[in-house]
Enzyme design. Structure first.
Site, PDB file in Angstrom:
ATOM      1  N   GLY B 137      23.819  -4.726   2.543  1.00 15.42           N
ATOM      2  CA  GLY B 137      23.699  -5.516   3.672  1.00 15.42           C
ATOM      3  C   GLY B 137      24.156  -6.894   3.220  1.00 15.42           C
ATOM      4  O   GLY B 137      25.051  -7.296   2.455  1.00 15.42           O
ATOM      5  N   CYS B 138      23.708  -7.738   4.086  1.00 17.47           N
ATOM      6  CA  CYS B 138      23.779  -9.293   3.916  1.00 17.47           C
ATOM      7  C   CYS B 138      23.400  -9.805   2.384  1.00 17.47           C
ATOM      8  O   CYS B 138      23.509 -10.990   2.085  1.00 17.47           O
ATOM      9  CB  CYS B 138      23.064 -10.169   4.956  1.00 17.47           C
ATOM     10  SG  CYS B 138      23.782  -9.507   6.628  1.00 17.47           S
ATOM     11  N   ALA B 139      22.335  -9.085   1.922  1.00 21.29           N
ATOM     12  CA  ALA B 139      21.740  -9.620   0.756  1.00 21.29           C
ATOM     13  C   ALA B 139      22.872  -9.257  -0.491  1.00 21.29           C
ATOM     14  O   ALA B 139      22.659  -9.634  -1.529  1.00 21.29           O
ATOM     15  CB  ALA B 139      20.374  -8.823   0.406  1.00 21.29           C
TER      16      ALA B 139
END
Lengths: 349, 349
Positions: B137-139
């Site tokens: 995801g965002c990481a």
């Protein structure tokens, strides 16, 4: 130096023999014009049996992508935890020793991935690097080994837990009546493996170098069609011509390490299928007996996708254990088309 | 030492302002009991506009997982190739110089992944290592930076191309009328970035160390529900409490490198949202002005998931360029819940 210790491999409870599969296909595809041809091909796969997470009769009913993926999540969590614990014991390490976890799996999709689940469930350090790999198919196990090797080269005294989860039976698509999908439904099996790479110490396959080779413009050889019913496996028959043009890259890589690919002591090959293994033996001029464990893995569990290289490595530990310092080559092939390979030596710590 | 050169960022053609979004929500969710509350929250997001790959009216019609994913494939291929070419120019390298390609993307699913497509389309060497990351995801952007850093540490004179593709508008699920999904449909935008990490030379963020921190038992904070209609984003409101317990790990990591996290010269933060940025400023005791570029990225394009850190880095190059040897910290947060972080210094080659 980074050493792959003895893997654990779990084959799920439900056994499907080739005869059962053929009997089922004759019933399921009774009106399909490809039936006769496919049954003949299935008889030639040299796959005696496979293992599924559910009974065969349940496995042929598609319950929708959501429910198939829910079953994937449930079974993947159960089996991967068990495999990981056994792999840690094999490597004589505890959870505290792990610095990175790589999970390979292309037969379901979870976010957060199984890496987060396993960090929590096993109690791995909160600083464990997480590397989930979902899109490298059958090459992912070997790719995970290579990325773990890179990580060990970068930091030295670190350890990587590699978990591979392939529940291929959950990607069976009953509506796919073409030859490719029909055949692949008789080729792939379910299995879960775990394996620790130790940065220091350990008994097993000690890596010396790794490499990737991508065969240009062959993305259509192995692919998923992503549909409302989930992942539909698509295999082009050209895949049978993939090993010959990949051979110079494999030979060249081994030559760079001062060795001859035809004259190594042991081989850990992915088992794409009987014909792919035949192509490997022919093109790399390898003694047929030296790929016995790949043949046995295929016969006893079908193609386990990214799990295969670990199953073959485990069999090598148990049945055909190399001597200390024997030289070996590991390779798997997958969508791209890519070959992920490594060379190393056997180490009895 | 590994240096992240200037990224390229592409925001697609169709602009959606906050007012347009609110007007649409009032129409689309007219009978939804959560409407008033969500509109109030949307007004507080400090997101002025976002960019979509399709006009807003088209974006709110779900065409089924298969068709949404087909649009993803088409747009992702087009935009990622363009971004990659620009990133190579920024790094003053050619395709022949690339040793590894990492693609991060959680808003569509392709196998073979975009790594194989880009190797072919750009003409990268056939030996390029391929690392597709779909489940962080965002990481994932920050994770890709950290894995690229590891690779550079392992081999020295190698270069990594990192491409991030997030077409969040294609994951809009019209049937999700709960507060979380309604809000997230007003939070995430579409964007594509590419960035080269040079093992030797290069101008930009020179990495010195990287780390991961996983907050125990928080897998429910950020998750996908995988359904027949594809990926359904689920955000738990507890996410707002994620930064405080993550702070000791971030501080400790920076301390280990002999620095104080509150007193660095520049910061590249993922923009989870306004409140997450407020939490960062408060918990890490950072001068508010030093996260201007994260605030600007959020305001001008929404949350771009794994693309964000590259957008903030690009803005840092252009608007707030550090001096040679200035110390900086980069971090992103994503499903797990995990924080992926790195510390380094600015390098004017």
């Amino acid at each position: 130096m980074a050493t792959l210790c003895k893997p654990s491999v779990i084959l799920p409870d439900y056994v499907v023999t080739q005869d059962q599969m053929i009997e089922l296909m004759e019933r399921f595809y009774a009106d399909n014009p490809n039936l006769e041809r496919v049954v003949k091909m299935v008889r030639n796969t040299q796959i005696d049996k496979r293992h599924f997470v559910r009974p065969l009769e349940e496995s042929i009913v598609h319950q929708g992508f959501e429910e198939q993926n829910n079953i994937y999540a449930r079974e993947a969590k159960k089996l991967s935890k068990q495999a990981a614990q056994e792999a840690l014991e094999n490597a004589q390490l505890t959870t505290d020793d792990i610095d990175m976890i790589i999970v390979t799996s292309c037969t379901g999709f979870l976010m957060p991935s199984l890496t987060a689940y396993l960090v929590n469930e096993l109690g791995l350090p909160s600083t464990t690097r997480q590397v989930p790999i979902a899109q490298l198919g059958c090459a992912a196990g070997s790719s995970a080994i290579n990325r773990a090797h890179d990580f060990c080269l970068a930091y030295g005294n670190v350890n990587v837990l590699i978990v591979s989860v392939e529940l291929c039976s959950l990607c069976f698509q009953p509506t796919d009546g073409h030859i490719g999908p029909m055949l692949s439904s008789a080729l792939f099996g379910d299995g879960v493996s775990a394996c620790v790479m130790r940065g220091l110490g350990g008994t097993g396959f000690k890596l010396e170098a790794n490499a990737t080779f991508g065969l240009p413009n062959t993305e259509h050889y192995i692919a998923y069609d992503v549909k409302n019913t989930g992942f539909h496996f698509r295999l082009d028959k050209e895949i049978l011509n993939s090993i010959e043009p990949t051979t110079p890259a494999m030979k060249g890589f081994v030559n760079q390490q001062g060795e001859n690919i035809s004259k190594l002591d042991f081989y850990i090959f992915h088992t794409g299928g009987r014909k792919i293994l035949n192509e490997i033996v022919k093109n790399l001029s390898i003694d047929e007996q030296l790929i016995n464990e790949s043949r046995a893995s295929l016969a006893e569990s079908g193609n386990l996708a990214s799990v295969v290289v670990f199953d073959v490595l485990k069999r090598t530990f148990e049945n055909n254990r190399p001597k200390h310092n024997d030289k070996g080559f590991l390779a798997a092939f997958g969508p791209g088309f890519i070959a992920e390979m490594s060379i190393g030596s056997w180490s009895e710590a």
